[in-house]
Structure formats: structure tokens, C-alpha cells
Design a protein around this motif. Structure first.
Motif: not given
Length: 196
Positions: A124, A127-128, A130-135
Motif C-alpha cells: 500500500d 493509504g490508497y 484503505a480509501s479505495r476500500r471505502k469507495e
């Protein structure tokens, strides 16, 4: 899934029609438990070694590219993880994580080269993931709402393996719907539909 439980005392015959084996005594059980802990510790140390190798490889890449970043190496969810944190790292992520996926594959190859074992390393940057998981969770929930409202399957845009797993995890946690992947890379996509 194989049932590994010990038959109860009132079971006189197992599923194959043979006498069940006697339960191991306490010493054998303690030894087996200790052996299991040792194997788990050995597996954990192997995974941490993979993350160390990967971190060294990524550090070398950052030096070559003249990028600054802090590197964390850990084991999470039964797999080695390397996280790179710092400013000016967006170029290492690329459009929709394409560069990050390529770097992850190169890093996995570096680990394989040193260990001789394929790695499930997760890389990773900034933090890409983690933010992509939310999207992707929002995308999955939206697809589920559409499927439940209209009853028709929803085909999502092509995604990487990481992205598809994120969507599958969200859909599988919801009742009344299911998901499956179709197609071949790089155009592999998820279909969300009502469960059978």
C-alpha cells in the motif's frame, strides 16, 4: 470441510462404519497444541520475513526514484504487508491504482526470488487501499440497492483483483444478494444479482 472433532463416548461407530479411535490422552493433546503454536509462530515469522524482504526492495525503488517515504512492514490477516507513507507518492499509485498493482507484483517477485515461495504480499502507498476500500464499499452497496429495487443483475466496471475482493466482501455480508466475477483480465468484472 472435514470434521476433525473427536467422537463422543456414546458414538459407537463413525461415518464409515468403523470403531472410532480412542481420544488422545492429555499429554498428547498438550504436545499437539504446542506443535500447533510452534507452526503458527513459524508461519508468522516466515510472513514477517517476506514483509522485511519486500520493505528492502521497496526502499531500494524509492532510492532509485528519489522519493521519500516511511516504510512499515507487518503481518495482517495472515499475509505480509508493506505500507509506504509520505508526501509526493501519488505517482507510485497511478490511475486507479494501476502503478501500485504493478509495483506489488514486482515486489512479490522479489520476495519469491529470495524465498522460493510465492507471496500474497499486500503493498500500500499513501493509504490508497484503505480509501479505495471505502469507495468500493459504497459502489457495492449502491449495486445491491439497485438489484433489490429492480430485481435485475448489475454489472460493475472492470476491476483489479484487490478491488473485486473488496466488493465481494461487502456483497457477501448482505442478505438476499450474491456476486460473481466474469471475464478475463484486465476486463474482469463483478455481477451482483439476487441470491438463488
Amino acid at each position: 470441510m472435514t470434521d476433525t472433532s473427536i467422537p463422543s463416548a456414546d458414538e459407537s461407530v463413525d461415518a464409515e462404519g468403523t470403531e472410532p479411535t480412542a481420544a488422545p490422552d492429555a499429554d498428547e493433546t498438550d504436545e499437539a497444541a504446542a506443535g500447533g503454536k510452534e507452526k503458527k509462530a513459524a508461519a508468522e515469522s516466515d510472513l514477517f520475513r517476506q514483509s522485511e524482504i519486500a520493505a528492502d526492495y521497496v526502499e531500494g525503488l524509492l532510492d532509485i526514484l528519489d522519493y521519500d517515504g516511511d516504510i512499515d512492514e507487518l503481518v495482517s490477516g495472515g499475509r505480509p504487508v508493506v505500507e509506504v507513507v509520505g508526501a509526493r507518492l501519488q505517482n507510485l499509485v497511478g490511475q486507479r491504482g494501476a502503478t501500485l498493482e504493478a509495483l506489488q507484483e514486482l515486489t512479490r517477485l522479489a520476495v519469491f526470488r529470495q524465498t522460493g515461495t510465492p507471496s500474497r504480499l499486500l503493498l500500500d502507498v499513501g493509504g490508497y487501499r484503505a480509501s479505495r476500500r471505502k469507495e468500493l464499499a459504497a459502489v457495492a452497496k449502491n449495486a445491491v440497492e439497485k438489484v433489490k429495487e429492480h430485481g435485475e443483475p448489475v454489472r460493475l466496471e472492470p476491476m483489479s483483483a484487490f478491488e473485486r475482493k473488496c466488493v465481494h466482501d461487502v456483497v457477501n455480508a448482505m442478505s438476499g444478494v450474491e456476486s460473481e466475477s466474469e471475464g478475463v483480465e484486465p476486463n474482469r468484472r463483478i455481477i451482483v444479482r439476487l441470491a438463488d
